[in-house]
Write an enzyme that holds these catalytic residues in place. Sequence first.
Site, short mmCIF file in Angstrom:
data_model
loop_
_atom_site.label_atom_id
_atom_site.label_comp_id
_atom_site.label_asym_id
_atom_site.label_seq_id
_atom_site.Cartn_x
_atom_site.Cartn_y
_atom_site.Cartn_z
N MET A 95 76.11 28.47 45.05
CA MET A 95 76.96 28.26 46.22
C MET A 95 78.43 28.15 45.79
O MET A 95 79.12 29.15 45.67
CB MET A 95 76.47 27.04 47.00
CG MET A 95 75.07 27.25 47.58
SD MET A 95 74.33 25.78 48.26
CE MET A 95 75.36 25.49 49.68
N CYS A 96 78.90 26.94 45.58
CA CYS A 96 80.32 26.73 45.33
C CYS A 96 80.81 27.30 44.01
O CYS A 96 81.90 27.86 43.93
CB CYS A 96 80.65 25.25 45.44
SG CYS A 96 80.29 24.60 47.09
#
Length: 194
Positions: free
Chosen positions: A121-122
Amino acid sequence: MTSSRAMPVEALLVVDVQSAAVSGDRAVPEAARLVDRTADLIARARRRGALVVHIQNDGAPGAGDEAHTPGWELHHPVEAGPTEAVIRKTQDDGFDGTALGGLLTDRGIRALAICGVMSEMCVQATARTALALGYRVVMPHDAHATHDIPAAPGISDAVPAAAVSRVAEWALGSEAEVVAHAADVAFTVPPRCR
């Protein structure tokens, strides 16, 4: 691209290494390893005069990393000074709606290492934008982590966190430099700080 040792980078992005991600019942598997590796990267970057950027997610109300709650706090202490910064974000991508790009440009950064959570994700979103902006990106395999993906009936079995992290690296393509160990990352002073 996978390599055994990366050329030096001028900055370290520490993505979302916040209390909720590395302690308590919401911690990623092998959180102790992640904390150890990210602490080592931060210490070595500081010693070499590289830029250290702590990216801190402002989670939604009720999330483990909801802003200004104990889980939101950065795990690693920040050293005040010209070579360390905190960038707060509300999206997966550390560049999206933040001052990160301007900070890196102002310091003349062209090469950076990225570590932290969550791999798919990030960490991946920030790395993908960095690559698109022309930065050289180094990802130490043992310095980013995520959770297992639970089984989805009729779709797939559970996917172990280690496999998710590896796929996140792979999905960045051949432009990202993946090194096996945080110890394989070398640092140098950014051009505009020399």
